[in-house]
Design an enzyme around this catalytic site. Structure first.
Site, PDB file in Angstrom:
ATOM      1  N   SER A 192      67.954  42.330 -21.991  1.00 27.87           N
ATOM      2  CA  SER A 192      67.776  43.490 -21.125  1.00 27.87           C
ATOM      3  C   SER A 192      66.617  44.345 -21.642  1.00 27.87           C
ATOM      4  CB  SER A 192      69.090  44.272 -21.030  1.00 27.87           C
ATOM      5  OG  SER A 192      69.055  45.210 -19.979  1.00 27.87           O
ATOM      6  N   GLU A 315      73.460  38.569 -12.294  1.00 21.71           N
ATOM      7  CA  GLU A 315      73.098  39.764 -13.061  1.00 21.71           C
ATOM      8  C   GLU A 315      73.570  41.055 -12.389  1.00 21.71           C
ATOM      9  OE1 GLU A 315      71.282  39.873 -15.931  1.00 21.71           O
ATOM     10  OE2 GLU A 315      70.044  38.067 -16.015  1.00 21.71           O
ATOM     11  N   HIS A 419      75.225  40.494 -15.791  1.00 18.42           N
ATOM     12  CA  HIS A 419      74.196  40.928 -16.739  1.00 18.42           C
ATOM     13  C   HIS A 419      74.803  41.098 -18.131  1.00 18.42           C
ATOM     14  CE1 HIS A 419      70.499  42.821 -18.073  1.00 18.42           C
ATOM     15  NE2 HIS A 419      71.167  43.885 -18.488  1.00 18.42           N
TER      16      HIS A 419
END
Length: 507
Positions: A192, A315, A419
């Protein structure tokens, strides 16, 4: 706390770094050296300044406890924090010693550049099982790491967090040989915002030569909202400073340095960034990042190192889940506002592109928009930018039943490969969102494959390991899929994620 420190058979080990000696622990399960300063405390006059060298010490420093996180607030953060936070943790196999020359992996945590810490992750099993040394530094987040303002013009403005990461990389290059690691075989990896940061270091002049290859898990840096021009960053900083009572540009720096840290990190950024409205992102146009990343990559200025990059199939469901708890996706208006928050510019064409999905579910349409725009399609963009310069490998993590520790909003679908779902598979240790203790035998096998691929990439620059299907260099059309359902290529990756549409919009 890393499990190695809980091992009753662990004994002390002292290593002398260039700054001074540190005492960690060693057992048959690995070695850990925790809370080592790699820069001076960024407090007082050092708040809103590039990291300064750590002061040397003579006495043996206890390195058996993780240091505090950098100041932050957030739903997933419950630990201790302090401005004196620039420390790192070193995890090594039990047999690492000076002269073993093991591959090194430097982990940058995610959290939208607003939260996160090295204490949330335990890479000890990755280190032991793959024969690598893993280093996990803290870096400043939120305003402390990424505030821009006319009063801050000069070294580091808007990018103090990136410079913290760079300082940690320099520490690794200076000191890792004493722990048994190779200073010429360093893989920088992150998830991320950690992947966004890793991507930025491909461009930072001061980071050139500090690492050998990169792994980008679920983010990159060439798409909108992953950086912000100086004018927009400073405009947001001015608004934020005024809200905090620092109205005068001439005295704003002293005012901002005097504000209690809690008040500072709780203030809205008043700008877009990683994560959308009121987010944080590195600033371009200053001394750290002179050009926007896309412009710099197109000019051939990115470091030509092997790249392993990928995204997770679902995600956006993590972010849709947060929105659903706030009832942000129960109406058309809430759906449109959610999309506008997630994306810069006019979103009319985006809404039209996903009308077929929105007709059935605003939740799923929003989740797909976030997945496709922020994570999946940028893989193709990064290949276009870097794929001719060095080996480029791509994946799509696709476990429909990945463990998750968060509650699911009522009447919403399963979280799938949400995610950050892959983190539990990479480290095989519990963390905030997932616990590998919940793995099925098939998931544990998948985790072994992933960990072996990451380890092989760190050793050789190729994610191939014995007994596994050969992982081919990405050709722009067929990213390799890491999946419990299939072990081959995802033939419909670009079409499924509507990448023709998104790549035309700069994603």
């Amino acid at each position: 706390m890393p499990q190695i420190t809980e091992d009753p058979a662990a004994t002390a080990r002292i290593i002398t770094t260039q700054e001074g000696p540190v005492r960690g622990v060693i057992s048959q399960r690995g070695q850990a050296f925790l809370g080592i300063p790699f820069a001076a405390p960024p407090v007082g006059e050092r708040r809103f300044a590039p990291p300064a060298p750590a002061a040397a010490w003579q006495q043996v420093r206890d390195a058996r406890n993780i240091g505090p996180a950098c100041p932050q607030s957030g739903l997933l953060f419950t630990g201790d924090s302090a401005e004196d936070c620039l420390t790192l943790n070193v995890y090594a196999p039990h047999n690492a010693a000076e002269g073993t020359d093991l591959p090194v992996m430097v982990w940058l945590y995610g959290g939208a550049l607003a939260l996160g810490s090295n204490g949330q992750y335990d890479p000890s099993l990755l280190a032991e099982r793959q024969g690598v040394i893993v280093v996990a530094p803290n870096y400043r987040v939120g305003a402390l790491g990424f505030l821009a303002h006319p009063a801050l013009r000069g070294p580091g403005e808007g990018n103090y967090g990136l410079l913290d990461q760079q300082a940690a990389l320099k520490w690794v290059n200076r000191n890792i040989a004493a722990f048994g690691g190779s200073s010429t075989n360093i893989t920088l990896f992150g998830e991320s915002a950690g992947a966004l940061s890793t991507c930025m270091h491909l461009l930072l002049p001061g980071s050139r030569g500090l690492f050998s290859r990169v792994i980008l898990q679920s983010d990159s840096c060439a798409q909108p909202d992953t950086s912000l021009p100086l004018s927009q960053a400073e405009a947001g900083g001015r608004l934020m400073a005024r809200e905090l009572g620092c109205d005068d540009d001439q005295t704003a720096l002293a005012c901002l340095r005097a504000i209690p840290v809690k008040k500072l990190y709780q203030a809205a950024s008043q700008r877009r960034g990683n994560g959308g409205k009121d987010g944080w992102a590195p600033m371009t146009g200053g001394d750290v990042l002179p050009k926007p990343p896309l412009q710099a990559f197109l000019a051939g200025e990115g470091a030509a190192v092997p790249v392993l990059i990928g995204s997770n199939r679902d995600e956006g469901r993590l972010f849709a889940n947060f929105r659903a708890f706030g009832l942000g996706l129960v109406s058309r208006q809430g759906y449109e506002e959610s999309v506008a928050n997630a994306l810069p510019g006019n979103t009319a064409a985006v809404l039209k592109q996903y009308d077929d999905i929105a007709a059935k579910s605003y939740y799923q349409a929003y989740a797909d928009i976030v997945t496709d725009s922020h994570f999946a399609c940028p893989v193709l963009t990064m290949h276009q930018l870097l794929g001719t310069q060095a080996p480029f490998y791509a994946y799509e993590f696709d476990d429909p039943d990945a463990p998750i520790s968060l509650p699911r909003a009522p009447f919403t679908p399963a979280m799938g490969s949400y995610h950050a779902a892959e983190i539990a598979y990479v480290f095989q240790r519990p963390w905030a969102l997932g616990d590998p203790g919940d793995f099925t035998p098939r998931q544990r096998a998948l985790s072994e494959r992933i960990q072996q691929a990451w380890g092989a990439f760190a050793r050789t620059g190729r994610p191939n390991s014995a007994g596994q299907t050969a992982w081919e260099i990405f050709d722009g059309q067929r990213p390799y899929a890491l999946s419990v359902r299939q072990a081959g290529y995802v033939e419909d990756f670009a079409a499924r994620h509507r990448c023709t549409f998104w790549n035309a919009r700069g994603y």
